[in-house]
Design a protein around this motif. Sequence first.
Motif, short mmCIF file in Angstrom:
data_model
loop_
_atom_site.label_atom_id
_atom_site.label_comp_id
_atom_site.label_asym_id
_atom_site.label_seq_id
_atom_site.Cartn_x
_atom_site.Cartn_y
_atom_site.Cartn_z
N ILE A 174 108.58 -71.55 85.11
CA ILE A 174 108.83 -70.16 85.49
C ILE A 174 109.69 -69.52 84.40
O ILE A 174 110.68 -70.11 83.96
CB ILE A 174 109.54 -70.08 86.85
N PHE A 175 109.32 -68.30 84.00
CA PHE A 175 110.02 -67.62 82.90
C PHE A 175 110.67 -66.33 83.39
O PHE A 175 110.21 -65.70 84.33
CB PHE A 175 109.04 -67.31 81.77
N TYR A 176 111.73 -65.94 82.67
CA TYR A 176 112.43 -64.69 82.94
C TYR A 176 112.58 -63.91 81.65
O TYR A 176 112.89 -64.48 80.59
CB TYR A 176 113.80 -64.98 83.56
N SER A 177 112.33 -62.59 81.75
CA SER A 177 112.47 -61.71 80.59
C SER A 177 112.93 -60.35 81.10
O SER A 177 112.96 -60.10 82.30
CB SER A 177 111.13 -61.57 79.86
N VAL A 201 99.20 -69.10 84.52
CA VAL A 201 98.66 -68.96 85.87
C VAL A 201 99.48 -67.89 86.60
O VAL A 201 100.71 -67.84 86.44
CB VAL A 201 98.77 -70.31 86.64
N PRO A 202 98.87 -67.03 87.40
CA PRO A 202 99.65 -66.07 88.18
C PRO A 202 100.70 -66.79 89.03
O PRO A 202 100.44 -67.87 89.58
CB PRO A 202 98.60 -65.38 89.06
N TYR A 203 101.86 -66.17 89.16
CA TYR A 203 102.96 -66.81 89.88
C TYR A 203 102.56 -67.21 91.30
O TYR A 203 102.99 -68.24 91.81
CB TYR A 203 104.17 -65.88 89.91
N ALA A 204 101.73 -66.39 91.94
CA ALA A 204 101.34 -66.68 93.33
C ALA A 204 100.58 -68.01 93.44
O ALA A 204 100.49 -68.57 94.53
CB ALA A 204 100.47 -65.55 93.88
N ASP A 221 113.53 -60.07 87.31
CA ASP A 221 113.17 -60.35 85.91
C ASP A 221 112.17 -61.50 85.77
O ASP A 221 111.94 -61.97 84.64
CB ASP A 221 114.42 -60.66 85.07
N ARG A 222 111.60 -61.95 86.86
CA ARG A 222 110.66 -63.07 86.76
C ARG A 222 109.33 -62.59 86.18
O ARG A 222 108.77 -61.58 86.59
CB ARG A 222 110.42 -63.68 88.14
N VAL A 223 108.83 -63.33 85.20
CA VAL A 223 107.54 -63.02 84.58
C VAL A 223 106.43 -63.34 85.58
O VAL A 223 106.51 -64.35 86.29
CB VAL A 223 107.37 -63.84 83.28
N PRO A 224 105.39 -62.51 85.68
CA PRO A 224 104.37 -62.72 86.72
C PRO A 224 103.43 -63.89 86.46
O PRO A 224 102.52 -64.13 87.26
CB PRO A 224 103.60 -61.39 86.71
N TYR A 225 103.61 -64.61 85.36
CA TYR A 225 102.79 -65.78 85.09
C TYR A 225 103.69 -67.00 84.89
O TYR A 225 104.81 -66.88 84.37
CB TYR A 225 101.95 -65.59 83.82
#
Length: 446
Positions: A393-396, A382-385, A436-440
Amino acid sequence: MRRPGRRGIAAVTLVTALTVALGVTAATAAPAPPSWDDVEQARGDVQATQLAIARIEDAARAAEQTYLEAARSAVLLGEEYHLAELALEQAEAAAGRLEQRRDAALDRAAESGARAAQLAAQLARSGSGDLTTALLTGDADDADDLLYRLGAMSSVGARSQAVMARAMQDKNTAEALTAQAELALAERERLAAEAADSLAEAITAADRAEQRLTAQQTMMGELAAQLASLTGRSEQLERDYLAGLGGDEPAPGIPAPGSPAPGGPAPSPSAPPSGPAPSPSSPPPAPGPSPSIPPPSPSPSPSTPPAPNPPSVPSPNAGAVATAISFARAQVGEPYQFGGRGPNVWDCSGLTMQAYAAAGVAIGGHSATRQYSTAAQRDRLVPYAQAQPGDLIFYSTGGATSGSKYHVTLYIGGGQMIEAPYPGKTVRIVAVRSYDRVPYVARPTP
């Protein structure tokens, strides 16, 4: 207010020890803080005090950065180990399946070979030659030749030909599966060695990060004492202030040196981090900031990127989400440990995995990368918004959707998340970081 006394030598010794312990060369040495003699001389001189404060702040930032670099390496190597462990598990399962197929094929080959031998005996008794003895006593090449000849003999009927053909087929299948099983076993051994190497590297990196954190904390105590001597504020307040310098934002409620001391006008609070709309059940903000880990190097391990237009994902299961969040909250304050999956130590993906396991939901195993790719495969990105409590929540590196994910957290609403951050820290509730937060985000429950 504590007097510095003769502490210049101690400060120099501390900086030297940190430089050696943290592996900083002369060319890249961290900014040196002022000595106690420098602090004493700066007192009463506004310009000299400001310069001394600036040196203290630079030294604190450098010490934090040195620790975060080690933490970055630790979490990246930890994720590489989790992926190596997953590859090993898959190889072991594949080798096991091949061994079962090989054993079954060997049994079939033995049975069909016995039937072929019986047929050969019957043919021998009927005057077709002593083929039974040749089959039982000859070498492999002779047996193949005799079976072929039996199949071609005009005296052998259709049923006999089928028996011979089945014997040959079963024998060839057993040999092929035996070769495949040997290759699978060799691959399993190779991956086991790689996983062992990854584990050793990850443990070493985690130990190094904890050592650097200890060195940083020692330095922070000295710097806080120096800063308190210059500003007239408490050492604890200055320690909290210095701790906030390395984060995304200064620690809330802690004024910078030169601002009014406690009891004076309160500074305006910093703006809250941007993120999804607050949830009515959101917890109060965490008491301190959360330093973000610098970006790790890309990992060669791939993951499934989300579709450009993710499908509509249903709202999360309220009961499962409540259970997962409650489980994660109960671990707040427990230490981070590489590979930790409970009951009293955790790493990031171990915490999220076990939080949802408590709700009876499997989210992809003990790997941030795997948890993301599992959600992608299930069409639950799902989009982060649009994130809701319970989402992951993922970070890369650079927030990329492809490649490995070096960190995963549990969103609890109100711009807050629960995470097991990195070596030397504890499970905590912090503001969601954007770096670095992934947008999904992943929504584990349908």
